[in-house]
Scaffold this motif. Structure first.
Motif, short mmCIF file in Angstrom:
data_model
loop_
_atom_site.label_atom_id
_atom_site.label_comp_id
_atom_site.label_asym_id
_atom_site.label_seq_id
_atom_site.Cartn_x
_atom_site.Cartn_y
_atom_site.Cartn_z
N TRP A 29 0.78 -1.32 0.01
CA TRP A 29 -0.20 0.05 -0.02
C TRP A 29 0.87 1.13 -0.08
O TRP A 29 0.58 2.07 -0.61
CB TRP A 29 -0.99 0.01 1.07
CG TRP A 29 -2.08 -1.08 1.00
CD1 TRP A 29 -2.28 -2.00 0.15
CD2 TRP A 29 -3.29 -0.77 2.10
NE1 TRP A 29 -3.77 -2.49 0.46
CE2 TRP A 29 -4.14 -1.73 1.60
CE3 TRP A 29 -3.69 -0.12 2.77
CZ2 TRP A 29 -5.41 -1.93 1.91
CZ3 TRP A 29 -4.77 -0.27 3.70
CH2 TRP A 29 -5.83 -1.15 3.05
N ARG A 30 2.02 1.18 0.75
CA ARG A 30 2.75 2.39 0.77
C ARG A 30 3.58 2.92 -0.39
O ARG A 30 3.71 3.77 -0.87
CB ARG A 30 3.76 2.14 1.87
CG ARG A 30 3.17 2.25 3.35
CD ARG A 30 4.13 2.60 4.48
NE ARG A 30 4.63 3.82 4.76
CZ ARG A 30 3.57 4.92 5.10
NH1 ARG A 30 2.20 4.44 5.43
NH2 ARG A 30 3.85 5.86 5.39
N ASP A 35 1.10 7.93 -4.52
CA ASP A 35 0.81 9.10 -5.46
C ASP A 35 -0.72 9.37 -5.24
O ASP A 35 -1.15 10.41 -5.95
CB ASP A 35 1.15 8.81 -6.78
CG ASP A 35 2.58 8.75 -7.19
OD1 ASP A 35 3.38 9.22 -6.37
OD2 ASP A 35 2.82 8.03 -7.95
N LEU A 36 -1.47 8.50 -4.59
CA LEU A 36 -2.89 8.54 -4.63
C LEU A 36 -3.61 8.91 -3.19
O LEU A 36 -4.63 9.55 -2.92
CB LEU A 36 -3.84 7.25 -4.96
CG LEU A 36 -3.45 6.80 -6.37
CD1 LEU A 36 -3.93 5.35 -6.40
CD2 LEU A 36 -4.04 7.77 -7.39
N GLY A 139 -8.14 6.64 -9.49
CA GLY A 139 -6.68 6.86 -9.85
C GLY A 139 -5.96 5.46 -10.09
O GLY A 139 -5.13 5.59 -10.66
N ASP A 140 -6.45 4.33 -9.56
CA ASP A 140 -5.88 3.10 -9.77
C ASP A 140 -5.97 2.43 -11.08
O ASP A 140 -6.86 1.37 -11.32
CB ASP A 140 -6.26 2.40 -8.61
CG ASP A 140 -5.31 1.10 -8.51
OD1 ASP A 140 -4.52 0.65 -9.24
OD2 ASP A 140 -5.45 0.40 -7.27
N ASP A 141 -5.36 3.20 -12.13
CA ASP A 141 -5.62 2.67 -13.60
C ASP A 141 -5.06 1.19 -13.64
O ASP A 141 -5.79 0.47 -14.58
CB ASP A 141 -4.96 3.46 -14.49
CG ASP A 141 -5.46 4.92 -14.56
OD1 ASP A 141 -6.63 4.89 -14.20
OD2 ASP A 141 -4.80 5.96 -14.76
N GLY A 142 -3.92 0.82 -12.93
CA GLY A 142 -3.48 -0.53 -13.06
C GLY A 142 -4.57 -1.55 -12.73
O GLY A 142 -4.71 -2.58 -13.58
#
Length: 185
Positions: A29-30, A35-36, A139-142
């Motif tokens: 998570w870190r 960036d989010l 924002g988690d495009d992956g």
């Protein structure tokens, strides 16, 4: 002559896995959410997280609450959490929630995520769920790309979470869904 294959698997997590899951969660998570989310919104105490995981794994609130771990040999490289869906527009009898899918960033691209996602779907079908949802950060495009390639789709639902209760750490999320049996509805 055949080539050697990797010793990889997915299984239901045991309480003995709590420390490995906590370490993976805190570290991943870190890195993934740096960036989010602000650093203070991310867990940093592995021991506290391990105690929480140990309690959850020892005494799940519902027999259909499950944690699955992806393994390479005996090392935890990912985990997923499944449960009945809790959104007011979902039916917890037939709708499940995949509340987390986490893979060690150093282990991505090796099939662990796909195996874990398939094992989660198989577990949900065995628990007689028909559909599944998962909330992901906008924002988690992956993660969204991974899910889309696996047959999931955005269902139009979105929400904003207030992580610290003060309104200063807001996270926008979109909901993905998939049919486990039949067609998506």
């Amino acid at each position: 002559m055949s080539s050697p294959t990797a010793d990889v698997s997915v299984r239901i997590a045991w309480s003995d896995d709590a420390g490995a899951i906590a370490e993976l969660q805190v570290r991943t998570w870190r890195e993934v959410y740096a960036d989010l989310l602000p650093a203070e919104a991310l867990p940093d105490d592995v021991e506290t997280a391990a105690a929480t995981w140990r309690a959850a794994l020892s005494r799940p609130g519902d027999a259909r609450n499950r944690v699955l771990v992806a393994l390479e040999r005996n090392r935890v490289v990912g985990f997923a959490i499944t449960s009945p869906a809790t959104d007011p527009d979902r039916d917890p009898i037939v709708d499940a929630e995949l509340s987390e899918v986490t893979i060690d960033p150093a282990e991505r691209g090796k099939g662990h995520g796909s195996r874990l996602l398939q094992a989660a779907a198989d577990t949900l079908v065995a628990d007689r769920f028909e559909r599944a949802v998962l909330w992901t950060m906008a924002g988690d495009d992956g993660l969204r790309k991974f899910l889309t390639e696996a047959g999931w789709a955005a269902d139009g639902a979105h929400r904003e979470l207030d992580l610290d209760g003060s309104g200063t750490t807001l996270v926008k999320q979109v909901r993905m869904h998939t049919a486990l049996t039949g067609s998506i509805s």
